[in-house]
Design a protein around this motif. Sequence first.
Motif, PDB file in Angstrom:
ATOM      1  N   ARG A  36     -65.564 -23.226  41.042  1.00  0.00           N
ATOM      2  CA  ARG A  36     -64.206 -23.319  40.514  1.00  0.00           C
ATOM      3  C   ARG A  36     -63.465 -24.507  41.122  1.00  0.00           C
ATOM      4  O   ARG A  36     -62.673 -25.162  40.450  1.00  0.00           O
ATOM      5  CB  ARG A  36     -63.468 -22.011  40.785  1.00  0.00           C
ATOM      6  CG  ARG A  36     -63.917 -20.856  39.887  1.00  0.00           C
ATOM      7  CD  ARG A  36     -63.379 -19.528  40.389  1.00  0.00           C
ATOM      8  NE  ARG A  36     -61.933 -19.545  40.481  1.00  0.00           N
ATOM      9  CZ  ARG A  36     -61.096 -19.036  39.554  1.00  0.00           C
ATOM     10  NH1 ARG A  36     -61.598 -18.511  38.447  1.00  0.00           N
ATOM     11  NH2 ARG A  36     -59.795 -19.056  39.726  1.00  0.00           N
ATOM     12  N   ALA A  37     -63.710 -24.794  42.387  1.00  0.00           N
ATOM     13  CA  ALA A  37     -63.065 -25.951  43.005  1.00  0.00           C
ATOM     14  C   ALA A  37     -63.492 -27.237  42.307  1.00  0.00           C
ATOM     15  O   ALA A  37     -62.666 -28.124  42.058  1.00  0.00           O
ATOM     16  CB  ALA A  37     -63.396 -26.014  44.497  1.00  0.00           C
ATOM     17  N   PHE A  40     -61.554 -27.611  39.038  1.00  0.00           N
ATOM     18  CA  PHE A  40     -60.187 -28.112  39.188  1.00  0.00           C
ATOM     19  C   PHE A  40     -60.183 -29.561  39.667  1.00  0.00           C
ATOM     20  O   PHE A  40     -59.282 -30.329  39.313  1.00  0.00           O
ATOM     21  CB  PHE A  40     -59.391 -27.216  40.133  1.00  0.00           C
ATOM     22  CG  PHE A  40     -58.924 -25.948  39.491  1.00  0.00           C
ATOM     23  CD1 PHE A  40     -57.869 -25.956  38.596  1.00  0.00           C
ATOM     24  CD2 PHE A  40     -59.550 -24.738  39.757  1.00  0.00           C
ATOM     25  CE1 PHE A  40     -57.434 -24.794  37.983  1.00  0.00           C
ATOM     26  CE2 PHE A  40     -59.120 -23.568  39.157  1.00  0.00           C
ATOM     27  CZ  PHE A  40     -58.055 -23.594  38.266  1.00  0.00           C
ATOM     28  N   PHE A  86     -53.847 -26.205  42.719  1.00  0.00           N
ATOM     29  CA  PHE A  86     -54.957 -25.344  42.312  1.00  0.00           C
ATOM     30  C   PHE A  86     -56.236 -25.728  43.063  1.00  0.00           C
ATOM     31  O   PHE A  86     -56.993 -24.855  43.503  1.00  0.00           O
ATOM     32  CB  PHE A  86     -55.201 -25.459  40.804  1.00  0.00           C
ATOM     33  CG  PHE A  86     -54.076 -24.926  39.961  1.00  0.00           C
ATOM     34  CD1 PHE A  86     -53.195 -23.983  40.457  1.00  0.00           C
ATOM     35  CD2 PHE A  86     -53.897 -25.370  38.662  1.00  0.00           C
ATOM     36  CE1 PHE A  86     -52.157 -23.498  39.690  1.00  0.00           C
ATOM     37  CE2 PHE A  86     -52.865 -24.888  37.887  1.00  0.00           C
ATOM     38  CZ  PHE A  86     -51.989 -23.953  38.390  1.00  0.00           C
ATOM     39  N   TYR A  87     -56.472 -27.024  43.198  1.00  0.00           N
ATOM     40  CA  TYR A  87     -57.669 -27.473  43.904  1.00  0.00           C
ATOM     41  C   TYR A  87     -57.620 -27.058  45.371  1.00  0.00           C
ATOM     42  O   TYR A  87     -58.620 -26.604  45.941  1.00  0.00           O
ATOM     43  CB  TYR A  87     -57.810 -28.984  43.778  1.00  0.00           C
ATOM     44  CG  TYR A  87     -59.027 -29.542  44.468  1.00  0.00           C
ATOM     45  CD1 TYR A  87     -60.304 -29.096  44.131  1.00  0.00           C
ATOM     46  CD2 TYR A  87     -58.915 -30.514  45.461  1.00  0.00           C
ATOM     47  CE1 TYR A  87     -61.433 -29.598  44.762  1.00  0.00           C
ATOM     48  CE2 TYR A  87     -60.036 -31.022  46.095  1.00  0.00           C
ATOM     49  CZ  TYR A  87     -61.284 -30.566  45.741  1.00  0.00           C
ATOM     50  OH  TYR A  87     -62.393 -31.050  46.376  1.00  0.00           O
ATOM     51  N   CYS A  89     -56.067 -24.498  46.620  1.00  0.00           N
ATOM     52  CA  CYS A  89     -56.300 -23.051  46.680  1.00  0.00           C
ATOM     53  C   CYS A  89     -57.784 -22.734  46.572  1.00  0.00           C
ATOM     54  O   CYS A  89     -58.329 -21.944  47.350  1.00  0.00           O
ATOM     55  CB  CYS A  89     -55.525 -22.351  45.567  1.00  0.00           C
ATOM     56  SG  CYS A  89     -53.738 -22.314  45.803  1.00  0.00           S
ATOM     57  N   GLU A  90     -58.450 -23.356  45.603  1.00  0.00           N
ATOM     58  CA  GLU A  90     -59.860 -23.052  45.374  1.00  0.00           C
ATOM     59  C   GLU A  90     -60.735 -23.511  46.539  1.00  0.00           C
ATOM     60  O   GLU A  90     -61.658 -22.803  46.943  1.00  0.00           O
ATOM     61  CB  GLU A  90     -60.336 -23.717  44.077  1.00  0.00           C
ATOM     62  CG  GLU A  90     -59.746 -23.106  42.815  1.00  0.00           C
ATOM     63  CD  GLU A  90     -60.252 -21.701  42.553  1.00  0.00           C
ATOM     64  OE1 GLU A  90     -61.305 -21.322  43.117  1.00  0.00           O
ATOM     65  OE2 GLU A  90     -59.601 -20.982  41.789  1.00  0.00           O
ATOM     66  N   LYS A  94     -58.991 -19.294  47.991  1.00  0.00           N
ATOM     67  CA  LYS A  94     -57.985 -18.470  47.333  1.00  0.00           C
ATOM     68  C   LYS A  94     -58.029 -18.770  45.839  1.00  0.00           C
ATOM     69  O   LYS A  94     -57.431 -19.737  45.371  1.00  0.00           O
ATOM     70  CB  LYS A  94     -56.592 -18.763  47.890  1.00  0.00           C
ATOM     71  CG  LYS A  94     -55.499 -17.898  47.284  1.00  0.00           C
ATOM     72  CD  LYS A  94     -54.137 -18.247  47.877  1.00  0.00           C
ATOM     73  CE  LYS A  94     -53.047 -17.381  47.270  1.00  0.00           C
ATOM     74  NZ  LYS A  94     -51.706 -17.726  47.809  1.00  0.00           N
ATOM     75  N   PRO A  95     -58.744 -17.956  45.057  1.00  0.00           N
ATOM     76  CA  PRO A  95     -58.932 -18.274  43.646  1.00  0.00           C
ATOM     77  C   PRO A  95     -57.634 -18.258  42.851  1.00  0.00           C
ATOM     78  O   PRO A  95     -56.751 -17.445  43.109  1.00  0.00           O
ATOM     79  CB  PRO A  95     -59.887 -17.175  43.157  1.00  0.00           C
ATOM     80  CG  PRO A  95     -59.697 -16.049  44.124  1.00  0.00           C
ATOM     81  CD  PRO A  95     -59.397 -16.690  45.445  1.00  0.00           C
ATOM     82  N   VAL A  96     -57.528 -19.174  41.914  1.00  0.00           N
ATOM     83  CA  VAL A  96     -56.376 -19.222  41.017  1.00  0.00           C
ATOM     84  C   VAL A  96     -56.575 -18.164  39.936  1.00  0.00           C
ATOM     85  O   VAL A  96     -57.567 -18.181  39.204  1.00  0.00           O
ATOM     86  CB  VAL A  96     -56.238 -20.614  40.382  1.00  0.00           C
ATOM     87  CG1 VAL A  96     -55.076 -20.651  39.403  1.00  0.00           C
ATOM     88  CG2 VAL A  96     -56.055 -21.672  41.463  1.00  0.00           C
ATOM     89  N   GLU A 237     -66.594 -25.443  48.546  1.00  0.00           N
ATOM     90  CA  GLU A 237     -65.690 -24.351  48.848  1.00  0.00           C
ATOM     91  C   GLU A 237     -66.047 -23.766  50.206  1.00  0.00           C
ATOM     92  O   GLU A 237     -67.213 -23.640  50.548  1.00  0.00           O
ATOM     93  CB  GLU A 237     -65.788 -23.236  47.789  1.00  0.00           C
ATOM     94  CG  GLU A 237     -65.270 -23.640  46.422  1.00  0.00           C
ATOM     95  CD  GLU A 237     -66.402 -24.057  45.508  1.00  0.00           C
ATOM     96  OE1 GLU A 237     -67.384 -24.644  46.014  1.00  0.00           O
ATOM     97  OE2 GLU A 237     -66.308 -23.810  44.299  1.00  0.00           O
ATOM     98  N   TYR A 241     -65.583 -17.168  46.871  1.00  0.00           N
ATOM     99  CA  TYR A 241     -64.394 -16.357  46.642  1.00  0.00           C
ATOM    100  C   TYR A 241     -64.711 -14.975  46.095  1.00  0.00           C
ATOM    101  O   TYR A 241     -63.942 -14.048  46.253  1.00  0.00           O
ATOM    102  CB  TYR A 241     -63.435 -17.085  45.692  1.00  0.00           C
ATOM    103  CG  TYR A 241     -63.882 -17.128  44.261  1.00  0.00           C
ATOM    104  CD1 TYR A 241     -63.516 -16.127  43.370  1.00  0.00           C
ATOM    105  CD2 TYR A 241     -64.670 -18.172  43.780  1.00  0.00           C
ATOM    106  CE1 TYR A 241     -63.919 -16.167  42.052  1.00  0.00           C
ATOM    107  CE2 TYR A 241     -65.065 -18.211  42.467  1.00  0.00           C
ATOM    108  CZ  TYR A 241     -64.693 -17.213  41.600  1.00  0.00           C
ATOM    109  OH  TYR A 241     -65.097 -17.259  40.306  1.00  0.00           O
TER     110      TYR A 241
END
Length: 374
Positions: A36-37, A40, A86-87, A89-90, A94-96, A237, A241
């Motif tokens: 996910r990172a 983003f 968002f990036y 967080c990921e 900490k997932p968005v 990451e 997550y």
Amino acid sequence: MNILIHQLFLVLIYGGIVVGVFIVVLLNTRGVRKGRANFFLSVLLVALVFSVAHILFASQVINHLSAEVYTIGDPTFLLIAPLLWFYACEITGKPVKRSGWLMLHFLPFFVVIVLSLSLRSVNNADFLRALERFHRLIVVVFWVVVVVQFSVYQFWVQRRWRDYQNLIPREVSNTENVSIGWVRFFMGIFLCINLLFLFSLFAVIHLSLGEWLPRATAFVFALSILALSYKGILQREIFQYEEIKVNDVLTSASIAEKEKPDPARMQQLMTYMEHEKPYLDPELTLTTLAKAINITRSQLSQLINEGTGDNFYDFVNKYRVEQVKKLMADPAVKHFNMLGLAMEAGFKSKSTFNLIFKRFTGLTPTEYKKNLMP
């Protein structure tokens, strides 16, 4: 000389576009670990590339496509801060969350687009004259919104990084892949873009605008693309997550206050550490150890904190230091150098090993080994 500087300037800007597109394609190619990172990061790079391309070519293209567009400011500027958030967080585990509230982050972007496409289409001569009269004020308001938005997100990112740094010793046993240097680098990019926007606001208010401001913006964005591409593609990451519940981390301290460590579980943990030696795995985390002994992360964190007085990082590395001591006295590995002994015990780098060994023993590894000699 001016021609050379101008050419280098163009090379960097176009190079930023090319590298950004290449990294986006690379991050989304089959065989590259999907995360996910990375998603983003890809979207962020696309936004920055689009911004640079918009600065370079928009005036040529838009003037041919439509005369109805009202120039307030580049709406893509309002995408950068949310995507950086968002990036951040990921990358820190900490997932968005996907929800309707997510779109509120992009509301200023959509508002500017709607206004840009609709204001000039109003069929009212007085209104159009007012637009022309107050055009500079409208542009100033746009830049105020950009600066305020970016500053708010920068505050959030800084707070997130601070929480992340506090979380690291609770979750990982080696910090080589979670270096604070990357954090500082990321924050430096965030700060540079924010300073650029602050200067742009000052320039819009006090200076005569020309081609230099958009070109300076394109230059800074191109450098940001190159920096994020180089560092971001190497950074992973910190935590998976799916394995982490944020509330689990936040409530572990409160659980520890209410309950005392279970002696049976403490004995289970110590027995597992001594016999199975999970600390030999350099990728050991709180999550993986908790799964191995079949308890929750909160329970394991409580056992370690209350039962030993250490955080997870120190708890594991004390075992590694003891393992190195045993290896130093073992004739079977006397041909190993110091780095070899450290890696055998679960360390990932010599610098980290030296620092931790001296912190727990008061001696450097070399000094300790000399003391063992008869």
